[in-house]
Design a protein around this motif. Structure first.
Motif, PDB file in Angstrom:
ATOM      1  N   ARG A 190     -14.719  68.321  62.689  1.00  0.00           N
ATOM      2  CA  ARG A 190     -13.368  69.547  62.795  1.00  0.00           C
ATOM      3  C   ARG A 190     -14.345  70.811  62.353  1.00  0.00           C
ATOM      4  NH1 ARG A 190      -8.135  68.164  65.387  1.00  0.00           N
ATOM      5  NH2 ARG A 190      -9.049  66.191  66.070  1.00  0.00           N
ATOM      6  N   LYS A 191     -14.700  70.817  60.918  1.00  0.00           N
ATOM      7  CA  LYS A 191     -15.455  72.418  60.717  1.00  0.00           C
ATOM      8  C   LYS A 191     -17.185  72.428  60.992  1.00  0.00           C
ATOM      9  CE  LYS A 191     -12.114  72.569  56.941  1.00  0.00           C
ATOM     10  NZ  LYS A 191     -11.444  71.808  55.577  1.00  0.00           N
ATOM     11  N   GLN A 192     -17.393  71.179  61.505  1.00  0.00           N
ATOM     12  CA  GLN A 192     -19.180  71.608  60.874  1.00  0.00           C
ATOM     13  C   GLN A 192     -19.616  72.267  62.864  1.00  0.00           C
ATOM     14  OE1 GLN A 192     -21.604  67.980  59.743  1.00  0.00           O
ATOM     15  NE2 GLN A 192     -20.134  68.711  58.038  1.00  0.00           N
TER      16      GLN A 192
ATOM     17  N   ILE B  34     -23.793  77.582  60.604  1.00  0.00           N
ATOM     18  CA  ILE B  34     -22.426  77.138  61.117  1.00  0.00           C
ATOM     19  C   ILE B  34     -23.172  75.480  60.940  1.00  0.00           C
ATOM     20  CG2 ILE B  34     -20.659  76.160  62.780  1.00  0.00           C
ATOM     21  CD1 ILE B  34     -21.085  78.409  64.325  1.00  0.00           C
TER      22      ILE B  34
ATOM     23  N   VAL C 288     -18.451  65.434  65.587  1.00  0.00           N
ATOM     24  CA  VAL C 288     -17.029  65.340  65.257  1.00  0.00           C
ATOM     25  C   VAL C 288     -15.831  66.433  64.558  1.00  0.00           C
ATOM     26  CG1 VAL C 288     -15.022  63.315  64.082  1.00  0.00           C
ATOM     27  CG2 VAL C 288     -17.194  62.682  65.831  1.00  0.00           C
TER      28      VAL C 288
END
Lengths: 276, 153
Positions: B61-63, B137, B59
């Motif tokens: 957004r930065k992962q 990431i 969920v």
């Protein structure tokens, strides 16, 4: 079973799902106006970013009195007639009535500059007029003045089909722009084409991907709450994919702008457009 | 098909130079990842994946930010699922754990030309922003957690 076979089965499955929702998808597609691309063009259909936006956003652009970008156009109109610099000239000293003299200019940039031996875009042309003919200081990129003048000049060409030159002396720069367009960059490892050629019309989270054309720039973006330049938009895309952006006004961005302008060749200039 | 990739080689080298403070992922076990028959059979960490942690990574957004492109029915409480890639419902019925692991680590090894980012690769990039240079990431454990989450869909 090989992964290829499994992928094929998954694709067929996805295809059946897609058939199920086709009523919806094709309704949206039918509503999108497109133009036919020139021979050898990478797209089957050329569609303005306008067609991918919500009716509310479109309505803002449709009405010049509602379109907030017209504040910049008005400011540009004022500046057009304002003498500046050691030569005490205004734009109109040379170019007179913009409605006449700038009728097609907004559709023709980036354009080859004989002196610099490379293409320049609209912002750069405006600044060259300032430094060379008005003997005034160049405006900073993304300054209110440069945005206003760019919006005003391109607005004179509203409705005129995009018409950039890509052959002859422009060819090497066009090719460089094309190479950039298809080069993956950043930690997310994406090229412009991954989103704007392969996936236009698809939602990426809440945003629907467009073909990424430039015919509406400078554009009032709801996200920015102001008008912004093509190069600012390029930078935003590059940051999103965790890449180090090129600099505004760089040769790389001008070449890319040239190539992307060609991808929208024939689309009517909409500047200043409204986008989300 | 049997190949050995040192996907995280550059990070290991840089990590040796810069010491433990090098990156958020410096403590990951960056061993060679063995690709066998279009998958990575061995866990990246040896530690079982955690479904809840996987959900968070999916969920965030930065992962993973997986919902940017994929729909997941069990995450209907999250707004705006993307439609760039296929739904992830039942994805573990379509792919083995080993295949899912390789797709997450470096999707382009499985789907040539895919838009999907490589979530556990540090090399072969161009113009990576400084903040992310040399980093993956997701961490190795997050890859395992995401696999555990996907198997529950």
């Amino acid at each position: 079973m090989t992964i290829k076979a499994k992928t094929a089965i998954a694709l067929i499955g996805a295809g059946m799902l897609a058939l199920g929702t086709m009523g919806l998808a094709s309704a949206a597609d039918e509503e999108r106006k497109s133009i036919a691309p020139p021979d050898g063009h990478p797209l089957d259909e050329i569609i303005s970013g306008y067609e991918f936006r919500s009716p509310e956003t479109q309505a803002l652009q449709d009405d010049d009195f509602e379109n907030p970008a017209y504040l910049w156009v008005e400011k540009g109109q004022e500046l057009w007639d304002t003498p500046e610099g050691k030569a005490n000239k205004s734009c109109s000293s040379c170019h007179e009535d913009a409605a006449e003299t700038m009728k097609t200019a907004g559709a023709e940039f980036p354009k080859y500059n004989e002196k610099l031996k490379k293409p320049v875009n609209m912002e750069q042309q405006i600044n060259m007029c300032r430094t060379e003919h008005m003997e005034a200081k160049a405006w900073k990129w993304e300054s209110e003045e440069l945005l206003a003048m760019t919006a005003f000049v391109r607005n004179q060409s509203r409705g005129v089909p995009m018409n950039v030159k890509t052959d002859g002396l422009m060819k090497p720069f066009f090719d460089k722009g094309k190479e950039l367009y298809y080069t993956r960059v950043g930690q997310l490892d994406m090229a412009c084409s991954n989103c704007h050629e392969d996936n236009y019309g698809n939602h990426i989270r809440s945003d629907m991907l467009s073909q990424g054309h430039t015919n509406g720039f400078p554009t009032f973006r709801l996200k920015w709450q102001k008008v912004g330049s093509t190069h600012r938009r390029f930078k935003g895309c590059m940051k999103n994919i965790r890449a180090t952006p090129y600099k505004v006004g760089s040769d790389e961005f001008v070449n890319l702008e040239l190539y992307i302008a060609y991808r929208g060749q024939g689309l009517p200039v909409e500047a200043p457009a409204v986008r989300n | 098909m049997r190949e050995v990739f040192r996907l995280a080689k550059s990070l290991v080298v840089a990590g040796l130079c810069a010491g433990a403070a090098f990156s958020a992922h410096a403590d990951d076990k960056m061993a060679s990842l063995k690709i066998v028959d279009g998958g990575i059979p061995a866990s990246l960490t040896g530690v079982a994946g955690d479904v809840d942690k996987g959900r968070k990574a999916v969920v965030n957004r930065k992962q993973g930010n997986c919902l940017a492109c994929h729909a997941v029915s069990s995450l209907d409480n999250q707004p705006f699922h993307g439609e760039v890639g296929p739904s992830l419902d039942g994805v573990s019925e379509r792919y083995s754990d080993a295949q899912l692991r390789l797709i997450l680590v470096d999707s382009k090894k499985v789907f040539e030309g895919s838009i999907m980012p490589s979530f556990y690769r540090t090399g072969g990039y161009q113009r990576v922003a400084k903040k992310f240079d040399g980093k993956t990431i997701l961490s190795a454990q997050q890859v395992e957690d995401v696999i555990a989450f996907l198997k529950a869909q």
